[in-house]
Motif scaffolding. Sequence first.
Motif, PDB file in Angstrom:
ATOM      1  N   PRO A  60      37.622  10.079   3.321  1.00  0.00           N
ATOM      2  CA  PRO A  60      37.577  10.386   4.755  1.00  0.00           C
ATOM      3  C   PRO A  60      36.806   9.319   5.519  1.00  0.00           C
ATOM      4  N   GLU A 120      37.722  16.028   7.084  1.00  0.00           N
ATOM      5  CA  GLU A 120      39.089  16.004   7.622  1.00  0.00           C
ATOM      6  C   GLU A 120      39.973  17.077   6.990  1.00  0.00           C
ATOM      7  N   TYR A 156      41.155  19.883   8.042  1.00  0.00           N
ATOM      8  CA  TYR A 156      41.379  20.693   9.232  1.00  0.00           C
ATOM      9  C   TYR A 156      42.174  21.965   8.936  1.00  0.00           C
TER      10      TYR A 156
END
Length: 759
Positions: A153, A233, A235
């Motif tokens: 990330p 990240e 999500y």
Amino acid sequence: MMLPISRLAALTALLRPTFAAPQADTTTTTTDLVETAVPTLTLTTSVPSPTAPLTATLPSQASLPPVQEWCIGQIFCAGSLLQTVNIAQLYSDPKTFVDKPTSKSSQQVLSDFAALNLTTVTEGDLINFVDTDFSGEGLELEAVALANFNVNPAFLSNVTDPLLQAFAKIVHGYWTQLARSTNQSALCDAYPNGECESTLIPLNHTFIVPGGRFREQYYWDSYWIVQGLLKSELYSTVNATLQNFMDELADFGFIPNGGRTYYLNRSQPPLFIHMLYDYITITNDTSILQRALPLAEVELTWWSSNRTIEVKSPYTNQSYMLAHYAVNNTAPRPESYLTDYLTVHDPTMTTTLTDEQAAELYGELASAAESGWDFTARFEMDPQLGNPGLRTYNIKNIIPICLNSILYKAHVLLADLYGESDPTVAAAHLQTAGNIRAGILDLMWDAEKLAFYDFNLTSNARNGFFSVATFYPVWNGIIPDEILASQSNAFGYFAAVNLVMNKYNGTVPTTFVDWTGLQWDAPNSWPPHQYIILEALNALPSNLTTNGLPNPGSGQSTYDLVPTGQLNLSEDQLPGQPFREAQSSQNVTATGPGADINTLSGTVVNGGNATEGEGWATILGRELANRYVTSVLCSWHATGGSIPDLLPRLSDSQLNTTNSINNTGNMFEKFSNLDVDSSGYGGEYTVQAGFGWTNGVLLWVAANYGHLLVAPQCPTLVTSANSTSSGSSSGALAGVRSTSPMALLLVALSSLVVTTVVS
């Protein structure tokens, strides 16, 4: 006759320092530090280990508490079966039993239990009953792959130190070891008609567990897990977490403490809207609002209807609608049944509580669990070691700083999420927020001491008890005029943080009371609170933070910079900081400049490097961020963690000190602010490894302070006071590490620690 406590059990209750079993084994190489495969979840059924002989009959029991109308069923709720199993002390952790699904129908289990003669039943009889009628804890959950997992990330590029970047990458990979979903094939049908009975609340989406005994999704833990997931990240995993909470809001009208039915009488600090707002801010995924906005209203309505009361200020005669923790409960918590039972029926105490007093105390203990701070001297009328102090718990009569600050911000954030789509509703939330803010400033802010204190309904006055809760209002955007008035006042509000950085080896403890043995008191420091302090520092206007750190007066320590009366403790009443190396059995001098054992030129030990022109808030933020990383990394290394080519593994003789020869490094739930090698201790369960919010805060710190982080100086583990340590790590991690006094109990108590093992 009440239940006797064995010597070992009594020792455990007082000290509770044991490290939990090893966490997930993570494969590392110099090129790829992250294990991305779905782990094999090995669920080991805990073996009953009673403290009495198998032929012994059970001790006499106290009368049963009232039936709890909110609790589902007769097996895992307060009643004869649950109390009898706990009285037998079959498991070291009472939560183990209530996490075990039955292997038979509810009716058959109750019938089998009814066949036991409780006047003659033996430990062996009860073990046979449990082994025959119950399955392994955690069978209803399974490991799951994380969608769209990115090994590298973007935040990792913010970490300039190679060792710390590698460590952050390893911690990022731990999400794959903590991801769970509901095992549909192992679920029990709805009570009471299923072939088995379970306490699990099935969730429809992937979630991250904290770790160890906390094998379900938890409410307020998830806020700091989400902070880390956003940096990683992940999500879709954050979205799934929010969807699970929305499912619970739709099903129950509130978000329970955790994903078990025995939590259905209480919630936890209401951070759902905070999580929702952060998710949308980062992803711009406003599509979630169609479902989320109505359910966010459900969340706030529950807190308003069930936990909010009118409070009239003795200072201004103004009235405010403010919240408190107040669980409707008159029995031991199922997951902590024996612990609560012994608090009420303590055989070492001469005072016997009436049924009414017992019921009230059970409500206090459950309310403490709802606060997340279970337990602390902060909510005791008479802070004492162990049960005498717990019996004075008074949290239901406290209007807490933390809860009301969170609710204030929840209304502000929700108003912002409505925006122009419904200005009338948005305005109503801002009005409610304004009332809460005014109440906090009126009832809880002490302008002379420059600190917030809980408001006590019993005394109708502010408490004088200082805790890290003082930083919740500024974190949530409530900054008193007195703080805004000058840099001196702004620093005074954070002066205790400066004291900790100079006087102690670790991070900021929850309180400065160290004589209760409770896990939310000193010397324990918790990852969420380090995050909150850092965010509170970041919330200050820049014009308040440009000056350098002030200096203590001549012949004084940094205690001299703390506003008079703020801590409500004299300098010599503060917890002692042990020396290092040969003098580890002695404390540093309690007062004067010698008390600031960690002070360096422009910084502190393990506080990062000073930079010319830093303002005081930047300095404190840099020092605290580095100190947090120090605590996490050094305790991980001390329990077997290593990184090829960067951080050699400690020798077996050293790792034997922490009972970690077969371990690969623990991420602990809490830390000691006295010893950066050590987890925290105290409380009603053994120290847990995993650990969701620890990982989340570590990744958040790495992302936001990565350019300021410096590899820490971890003291070197030694095998004994008379031996010379060998195999110590090289480079930044070299130094002197004294044996933690808690290590002496590890071997004796390690057999009591049983957790889910991920391999």
